[in-house]
Design a protein around this motif. Structure first.
Motif, PDB file in Angstrom:
ATOM      1  N   SER A 146     143.425  54.064 130.273  1.00  0.00           N
ATOM      2  CA  SER A 146     143.906  53.929 128.891  1.00  0.00           C
ATOM      3  C   SER A 146     144.580  55.217 128.408  1.00  0.00           C
ATOM      4  O   SER A 146     145.404  55.184 127.502  1.00  0.00           O
ATOM      5  N   HIS A 147     144.200  56.354 129.019  1.00  0.00           N
ATOM      6  CA  HIS A 147     144.902  57.597 128.667  1.00  0.00           C
ATOM      7  C   HIS A 147     146.279  57.634 129.314  1.00  0.00           C
ATOM      8  O   HIS A 147     147.238  58.111 128.722  1.00  0.00           O
TER       9      HIS A 147
ATOM     10  N   PRO B   8     148.353  54.064 127.349  1.00  0.00           N
ATOM     11  CA  PRO B   8     147.650  53.751 126.098  1.00  0.00           C
ATOM     12  C   PRO B   8     148.049  52.423 125.462  1.00  0.00           C
ATOM     13  O   PRO B   8     147.327  51.915 124.612  1.00  0.00           O
ATOM     14  N   THR B   9     149.179  51.868 125.864  1.00  0.00           N
ATOM     15  CA  THR B   9     149.592  50.602 125.248  1.00  0.00           C
ATOM     16  C   THR B   9     148.997  49.390 125.975  1.00  0.00           C
ATOM     17  O   THR B   9     149.091  48.274 125.481  1.00  0.00           O
TER      18      THR B   9
ATOM     19  N   SER C  76     135.650  46.642 117.554  1.00  0.00           N
ATOM     20  CA  SER C  76     136.778  47.363 118.141  1.00  0.00           C
ATOM     21  C   SER C  76     137.011  46.856 119.560  1.00  0.00           C
ATOM     22  O   SER C  76     136.326  45.952 120.037  1.00  0.00           O
TER      23      SER C  76
ATOM     24  N   TYR D 286     134.488  54.494 121.803  1.00  0.00           N
ATOM     25  CA  TYR D 286     134.931  55.701 121.108  1.00  0.00           C
ATOM     26  C   TYR D 286     134.793  56.935 122.005  1.00  0.00           C
ATOM     27  O   TYR D 286     133.751  57.157 122.617  1.00  0.00           O
TER      28      TYR D 286
ATOM     29  N   HIS E 246     138.018  55.311 125.501  1.00  0.00           N
ATOM     30  CA  HIS E 246     139.249  54.524 125.526  1.00  0.00           C
ATOM     31  C   HIS E 246     140.183  54.983 124.407  1.00  0.00           C
ATOM     32  O   HIS E 246     139.737  55.203 123.277  1.00  0.00           O
ATOM     33  N   GLU E 247     141.422  55.108 124.768  1.00  0.00           N
ATOM     34  CA  GLU E 247     142.431  55.636 123.853  1.00  0.00           C
ATOM     35  C   GLU E 247     142.452  54.857 122.531  1.00  0.00           C
ATOM     36  O   GLU E 247     142.486  53.623 122.538  1.00  0.00           O
ATOM     37  N   SER E 248     142.395  55.574 121.437  1.00  0.00           N
ATOM     38  CA  SER E 248     142.514  55.011 120.080  1.00  0.00           C
ATOM     39  C   SER E 248     141.429  53.996 119.736  1.00  0.00           C
ATOM     40  O   SER E 248     141.638  53.146 118.871  1.00  0.00           O
ATOM     41  N   SER E 249     140.310  54.040 120.437  1.00  0.00           N
ATOM     42  CA  SER E 249     139.259  53.076 120.132  1.00  0.00           C
ATOM     43  C   SER E 249     138.156  53.702 119.286  1.00  0.00           C
ATOM     44  O   SER E 249     137.854  54.878 119.410  1.00  0.00           O
ATOM     45  N   VAL E 250     137.583  52.880 118.413  1.00  0.00           N
ATOM     46  CA  VAL E 250     136.526  53.375 117.525  1.00  0.00           C
ATOM     47  C   VAL E 250     135.216  52.623 117.756  1.00  0.00           C
ATOM     48  O   VAL E 250     134.365  52.571 116.883  1.00  0.00           O
TER      49      VAL E 250
END
Lengths: 93, 260
Positions: free
Chosen positions: A52-53, A56-57, B149, B153, B156-160
């Motif tokens: 995911s890094h 990221p999409t 989510s 957190y 994973h990218e941009s996850s909360v």
């Protein structure tokens, strides 16, 4: 041990099922997520975190594909190691 | 303008315009499982508000379905409408964004509902104003907003995911930590270490979300609860969300009574 056995012998598929099936079952119903799923859990979680890094999409379910492939590679390695261990054990008998 | 005065002003405006059909008099308090009243009546956004009351005590507002694709939040909230409580009043708005829920999408007709609550200003859509009207009407001592989510957190990218975010008010921070610990001890399997709940950073009112507005305008305790869809089935997410709500309400003096 010939190449066919190294890549698709019973030991390979035995390890593969042991690593993958408990996690797949646990992902359908978390109450069935036993400690047997821990190796797959660690690989999928850390692998998807890294993925995911890099991408990221991408949605997280995408990372199941490299998980299945990666577990096959690990299973081949474990099958080779278990075969070597068995051979060594027999040699000392 | 003092925060409470601001609430009463904007709340009165919202309620004044709201198409509220009240089942009971006063605050619409009732003890069955029927809704006390509806907001946005006669529109596609029409949605029900439930009020549970038993004795004097604090008032809590619990909201689900701010995002229509977050099933665990609104399913848990819908189940909670059937709870009986003691020690105060529990107000539940289980399906805040009916249009988004029906289409199984994050956003409804007016965009992201949980970005329509700027601190210090009037909410930015009719639905958001009527939800704030519910806040004004019941003047809750604590607000819980239930979400889900995608990932975990910090990993994973941009996850909360798997986080309880408290407001920077009173003992909310401590209660969020205690609740996370309780969930980790009782519901999260030890063999799923990345799924352990954490306490998130304090909510300050800096973003236009409902619980931010609760912090910024009301200076009240509030929480955003997030559980993840990563490797968790829907039933588990609903169970964990209900457990978190029960624990947080308990810290604020409202106990779930029995298993009903």
């Amino acid at each position: 041990m010939n190449v066919r056995n190294v890549l698709s012998g019973r030991a390979v598929w035995g390890w593969y099922l042991l690593l993958v099936v408990p996690l797949v079952i646990g992902s359908f119903d978390t109450r069935l997520m036993t400690p047997l799923a821990l190796p797959g859990y660690l690989v999928l979680t850390l692998g998807s975190a890294y993925g995911s890094h890099l991408f990221p999409t991408f949605e997280l379910w995408v990372f199941w594909a490299p998980f299945f492939v990666g577990m096959y590679v690990i299973s081949v390695g474990l099958a080779v190691l278990s075969h070597a261990f068995r051979e060594a054990f027999v040699a000392f008998k | 303008m003092r925060r409470r005065a601001f609430l009463m002003t904007t709340g009165a405006l919202s309620v004044g315009r709201a198409s509220v059909s009240v089942a009971d008099s006063g605050k619409g308090v009732q003890s069955g499982s029927d809704p006390a009243y509806t907001i946005r009546s006669g529109t596609k956004q029409e949605t029900e508000v439930f009020v549970k009351n038993d004795g004097d005590g604090p008032t809590a507002l619990l909201v689900g379905g701010m995002h229509g694709d977050e099933k665990s939040g609104y399913r848990a909230a819908t189940a909670i409408t059937k709870w009986r409580v003691s020690g105060g009043t529990l107000v539940v708005l289980p399906r805040a964004n009916q249009v988004a829920i029906r289409s199984n999408r994050r956003e409804g007709t007016d965009g992201d509902l949980n970005r329509k609550f700027p601190t210090g200003e009037k909410p930015e859509s009719e639905l958001a104003r009527e939800i704030w009207g519910v806040v004004s009407r019941h003047d809750p001592d604590v607000v819980l907003d239930l979400h889900r989510s995608i990932g975990i957190y910090g990993y994973h990218e941009s996850s909360v995911g798997q986080v309880i975010w408290p407001t920077n008010v009173g003992r909310a921070n401590e209660y969020a930590r205690l609740t996370a610990e309780q969930l980790n001890d009782t519901v999260v399997p030890w063999s799923m270490p990345f799924h352990e709940f954490r306490r998130g950073g304090e909510i300050t009112g800096s973003r236009p979300m409902l619980v931010h507005k609760v912090a910024g305008d009301l200076d009240r305790p509030g929480y955003i609860f997030e559980t993840t869809a990563f490797l968790l089935d829907l039933g588990t997410r609903v169970r964990w969300t209900k457990r978190a709500a029960e624990e947080l309400l308990s810290h604020h003096g409202i106990e779930r009574r029995g298993n009903s």
